[in-house]
Design a protein around this motif. Structure first.
Motif, PDB file in Angstrom:
ATOM      1  N   ASP A  46      74.517  17.740  83.715  1.00 28.98           N
ATOM      2  CA  ASP A  46      73.739  17.328  82.548  1.00 28.98           C
ATOM      3  C   ASP A  46      73.710  15.807  82.459  1.00 28.98           C
ATOM      4  O   ASP A  46      74.663  15.120  82.847  1.00 28.98           O
ATOM      5  CB  ASP A  46      74.340  17.909  81.270  1.00 28.98           C
TER       6      ASP A  46
ATOM      7  N   HIS B 128      78.094  20.475  81.116  1.00 30.36           N
ATOM      8  CA  HIS B 128      77.998  20.734  82.554  1.00 30.36           C
ATOM      9  C   HIS B 128      77.956  19.400  83.277  1.00 30.36           C
ATOM     10  O   HIS B 128      77.432  18.403  82.761  1.00 30.36           O
ATOM     11  CB  HIS B 128      76.747  21.562  82.876  1.00 30.36           C
TER      12      HIS B 128
ATOM     13  N   CYS C  87      83.400  20.698  80.562  1.00 25.25           N
ATOM     14  CA  CYS C  87      82.778  21.043  81.851  1.00 25.25           C
ATOM     15  C   CYS C  87      83.482  22.212  82.525  1.00 25.25           C
ATOM     16  O   CYS C  87      82.868  22.924  83.331  1.00 25.25           O
ATOM     17  CB  CYS C  87      82.774  19.831  82.774  1.00 25.25           C
TER      18      CYS C  87
ATOM     19  N   ASN D  13      82.218  26.159  81.398  1.00 23.17           N
ATOM     20  CA  ASN D  13      81.027  26.823  81.915  1.00 23.17           C
ATOM     21  C   ASN D  13      81.167  27.231  83.376  1.00 23.17           C
ATOM     22  O   ASN D  13      80.171  27.402  84.077  1.00 23.17           O
ATOM     23  CB  ASN D  13      79.802  25.908  81.761  1.00 23.17           C
ATOM     24  N   GLN D  14      82.372  27.341  83.853  1.00 24.82           N
ATOM     25  CA  GLN D  14      82.565  27.809  85.217  1.00 24.82           C
ATOM     26  C   GLN D  14      82.208  29.292  85.307  1.00 24.82           C
ATOM     27  O   GLN D  14      82.519  30.080  84.420  1.00 24.82           O
ATOM     28  CB  GLN D  14      84.015  27.594  85.649  1.00 24.82           C
TER      29      GLN D  14
END
Length: 374
Positions: A162, A159, A195, A198-199
């Motif tokens: 993070d 993410h 990244c 995780n949408q």
């Protein structure tokens, strides 16, 4: 007297171990000087054994201690006190098989939450990543020195918020020499891809939920080719394999995740699965009997539990069957029942036959030619 003897034996053992360690330390230093390497490198080669081990099956004793700790432990009681309390309880009343399975299941769920549970904050998650990656990297280095293998480990954040930094190790020259690409570009592209996974889009969360439910079913049933049947779930999954998906969110109707049309519902279901609240559970005999009775009552009321096959249009109409070969009149019946072949199949092309004897008209022709000449 026995305690004094045990203490004396333990003291002798410690003294012998001390002598062995001193001898080993001196030999390690001599070996490092002989081969012109560092002492730490020699220690890694000597003690570079793996610290990983296969997980053991949950024992009933550990399950009972865990249950007693949840019941009475306030942070002041130790393991020995809890084990004494468990032994006293077992002397007072013996457990049934269903109760033993229930205690073991609760401990298994607790272990799964500890392993797969989400960390409290980014700092805790980063620390966990650093410690785990450091341990795995050490194992790979030791394995390279012992067996001569090469390995590359890429770790990146999933993410954008993070605080985990992308790391990699070993085989850096491979990317420059063979693929003609700097190794620094790989973690950057890997991070961009991770990244985007995780949408919180509807289609992406549907895939995550479906994958999580299917993986949990394969794990608890130990069947890698099993697929969940949402339509006949109560009969085809629960009663067939004695497992059930518990703690499904109340606001979300139980159905195939691919048919969920709102982001709020699929988001709630995904969070419940990731947190370990909604999970697969092995049913005991008592729970399975209760579920079977509930399904029977629902079917008696008229609720559709199992989808039935569509009724054929010619249901109830008697069909013709082939008569036995020795039955009277079989030849005429079978002949009339045959389908008439097409005309093109019966049509045959015949080539005209040549005449066996040719007429001899050569004499007549010569006589006519002579008359004309005269």
């Amino acid at each position: 007297i026995a305690r004094a003897q045990k203490a004396a034996k333990a003291k002798l053992l410690y003294e012998s171990i001390e002598v062995l360690l001193k001898d080993q330390r001196s030999k390690t230093e001599a070996l490092a000087c002989q081969h012109d390497i560092t002492i730490d490198h020699v220690k890694q080669l000597i003690g570079g054994e793996t610290h990983y081990c296969t997980s053991q099956k949950i024992q009933l004793r550990n399950a009972l201690v865990h249950a007693k700790a949840v019941e009475v432990n306030t942070g002041q009681r130790g393991v020995h006190d809890l084990m004494k309390m468990v032994q006293e309880d077992l002397k007072a009343r013996m457990l049934t098989c269903e109760e033993e399975e229930e205690y073991i299941t609760k401990l298994a769920e607790h272990c799964d939450v500890r392993v797969y549970g989400v960390r409290a904050n980014n700092t805790t998650a980063s620390r966990d990543v650093l410690v785990t990656v450091d341990r795995v990297t050490t194992e790979l280095k030791n394995l390279r020195d012992q067996t001569g293998i090469y390995a590359t480990l890429f770790v990146t954040r999933g993410h954008i918020n993070d605080s985990i930094q992308s790391t990699w190790n070993n085989s850096a020259d491979f990317w420059d020499d063979i693929l003609q690409k700097p190794i620094t570009d790989i973690p950057r592209q890997y991070e961009q891809w991770a990244c985007t996974q995780n949408q919180n889009s509807l289609s992406n969360m549907r895939k995550q939920v479906t994958r999580c439910i299917s993986d949990g079913l394969r794990k608890i049933t130990s069947k890698h080719d099993i697929a969940i049947n949402y339509i006949n779930y109560n009969v085809g999954i629960v009663q067939a394999y004695n497992v059930q998906l518990v703690n499904w969110p109340e606001k979300v109707k139980f159905r195939n995740p691919s048919t969920i049309g709102t982001v709020a519902e699929i988001h709630a279901l995904r969070d419940a699965l990731k947190a370990g609240m909604c999970t697969w559970k092995k049913l005991t005999h008592r729970e399975l009997d209760a579920h079977s009775a509930e399904v029977t009552n629902r079917m008696a009321v008229g609720e559709v539990i199992k989808k039935t096959h569509k009724k054929q249009s010619d249901a109830g109409v008697p069909r013709k069957h082939k008569a036995p070969a020795d039955a009277p009149g079989t030849e005429t019946q079978n002949t009339s029942a045959w389908k008439r072949p097409k005309a093109s199949v019966l049509r045959t092309w015949t080539v005209p036959k040549s005449v066996a004897f040719l007429p001899d008209n050569t004499d007549d022709d010569t006589e006519e030619e002579e008359e004309e000449e005269e």
